[in-house]
Design an enzyme around this catalytic site. Structure first.
Site, PDB file in Angstrom:
ATOM      1  N   SER A  60      80.403 -10.448  32.031  1.00 36.06           N
ATOM      2  CA  SER A  60      81.424 -10.584  30.981  1.00 36.06           C
ATOM      3  C   SER A  60      81.220  -9.684  29.768  1.00 36.06           C
ATOM      4  O   SER A  60      82.145  -9.512  28.979  1.00 36.06           O
ATOM      5  CB  SER A  60      81.524 -12.041  30.532  1.00 36.06           C
ATOM      6  OG  SER A  60      82.175 -12.813  31.515  1.00 36.06           O
ATOM      7  N   LYS A  63      83.880  -7.107  29.213  1.00 41.02           N
ATOM      8  CA  LYS A  63      85.210  -7.413  28.688  1.00 41.02           C
ATOM      9  C   LYS A  63      85.465  -6.725  27.343  1.00 41.02           C
ATOM     10  O   LYS A  63      86.580  -6.287  27.069  1.00 41.02           O
ATOM     11  CB  LYS A  63      85.387  -8.925  28.547  1.00 41.02           C
ATOM     12  CG  LYS A  63      85.306  -9.707  29.856  1.00 41.02           C
ATOM     13  CD  LYS A  63      85.514 -11.193  29.593  1.00 41.02           C
ATOM     14  CE  LYS A  63      85.168 -12.041  30.812  1.00 41.02           C
ATOM     15  NZ  LYS A  63      86.065 -11.792  31.948  1.00 41.02           N
ATOM     16  N   TYR A 170      88.809 -19.719  29.567  1.00 36.16           N
ATOM     17  CA  TYR A 170      88.116 -18.495  29.964  1.00 36.16           C
ATOM     18  C   TYR A 170      88.426 -18.202  31.424  1.00 36.16           C
ATOM     19  O   TYR A 170      88.284 -19.081  32.286  1.00 36.16           O
ATOM     20  CB  TYR A 170      86.616 -18.687  29.762  1.00 36.16           C
ATOM     21  CG  TYR A 170      85.818 -17.419  29.664  1.00 36.16           C
ATOM     22  CD1 TYR A 170      86.148 -16.438  28.739  1.00 36.16           C
ATOM     23  CD2 TYR A 170      84.716 -17.204  30.487  1.00 36.16           C
ATOM     24  CE1 TYR A 170      85.400 -15.280  28.625  1.00 36.16           C
ATOM     25  CE2 TYR A 170      83.959 -16.049  30.379  1.00 36.16           C
ATOM     26  CZ  TYR A 170      84.311 -15.092  29.446  1.00 36.16           C
ATOM     27  OH  TYR A 170      83.566 -13.945  29.347  1.00 36.16           O
TER      28      TYR A 170
END
Length: 318
Positions: A60, A63, A170
């Site tokens: 992540s 991102k 999420y």
């Protein structure tokens, strides 16, 4: 602030005790790197010591970089934070909401009430990760849809869990941002990121593909068998990543620090103005209004614990 020696001691102790296989830690201000250290092993089945230039697969943390590329295209007028994402990605023009399952366990879907209220960037578009959403786990099992760790485009062919703009969750949102970047940039995501972020910032070890020099410094993935035992996971060294969300990518700490320093320096890094100062300021603002970030409760026990970021605080999203 703890001294460098104190930080070294903690990291060495945890590695020596096998509480972690190995670790690279780095900290910086906008002007300079103020700490870096590496302890333990890259791979517990080998003798190679961890080094500060060790190369990791990450998840992540990608991102932020994909989102920065999107904001660069917003600056250029090629993307908008406010227009329906379906204008750029037709597959998202008519999202379906999962309302549950019928008596036979078949998914029940309905059209979303809006595709405009929440573009993917702010995690209120309704998308989810199965590891924190039991209904998504059931949907994937029932339909045979691959999970996100497959890095397959088919993994994005899932319904949303709630109507856009009604809840923060999420999920696979930034995968779609990556798709939008490709559409607006006119290049594959890796090429767009290389040309507009990595090269200007001097991030020479970051990307999708594993070269020979990087392979020698690659850190193996390990899973915890029990508190004092680690199991080497199946190698992902043959993976070349995915073309949309940039979920499985390579980097080392020194490269990522360059990116974070660019954010600290209001868009400027390595002598180049990568993003405008006002763009970086926009990224730091609350983009979910009165909604709050909620606790993520594990639905896949082997993959994650419950996640509650900054407990007992009202949390927003940029």
């Amino acid at each position: 602030m703890q001294s460098k020696a104190q930080i070294d001691q903690v990291l060495r102790q945890k590695s020596d005790a096998k509480e972690i296989p190995g670790v690279v830690a780095m900290a910086a201000t906008g002007k300079e790197v103020i700490y870096q250290g590496a302890y333990g092993k890259r791979d517990l089945s080998k003798d190679d010591a961890m080094t500060t230039d060790s190369v990791f697969w990450i998840a992540s943390m990608t991102k932020a970089i994909t989102s920065a590329a999107a904001m660069l295209l917003v600056e250029q007028g090629k993307l908008s934070l406010d227009e329906p994402i379906g204008k750029v990605l037709p597959d998202l023009a008519a999202p379906q909401v999962l309302e549950g399952f019928d008596a036979n366990g078949e998914p029940k879907l309905r059209p979303a009430k809006s595709d405009h209220a929440a573009p993917p960037h702010d995690h209120t578009a309704g998308f989810a990760y199965d590891m924190w959403n039991g209904d998504m786990v059931k949907y994937l099992e029932k339909t045979g849809t691959p999970g996100v760790i497959s890095c397959a485009n088919a993994a994005l062919k899932t319904p949303i869990m709630t109507d856009p703009g009604t809840r923060w969750e999420y999920g696979i949102n930034i995968d779609f941002v990556g798709k939008a970047v490709e559409a607006a940039c006119g290049k594959k995501l890796d090429a767009c990121l290389r040309d507009h972020i990595f090269a200007p910032l001097g991030m020479t070890d970051t990307g999708f593909k594993l070269g020979d020099a990087q392979r020698k410094r690659l850190v193996a993935m390990h899973s915890r068998a029990r508190m004092d035992r680690w199991r080497r996971s199946r190698s992902n060294s043959s993976r070349t990543g995915i073309s949309h969300g940039w979920r499985r990518a390579l980097w080392h700490a020194g490269d990522y620090i360059k990116f974070t320093q660019m954010i600290l320096n209001k868009g400027r890094g390595n002598g180049n103005q990568v993003l405008k100062a006002e763009t970086v300021a926009t990224m730091a603002q609350n983009h979910i209004g009165e909604l709050n970030i909620t606790k993520m409760t594990s639905a896949v026990a082997f993959a994650t614990n419950d996640v509650d970021l900054y407990p007992d605080m009202a949390k927003k999203w940029g």
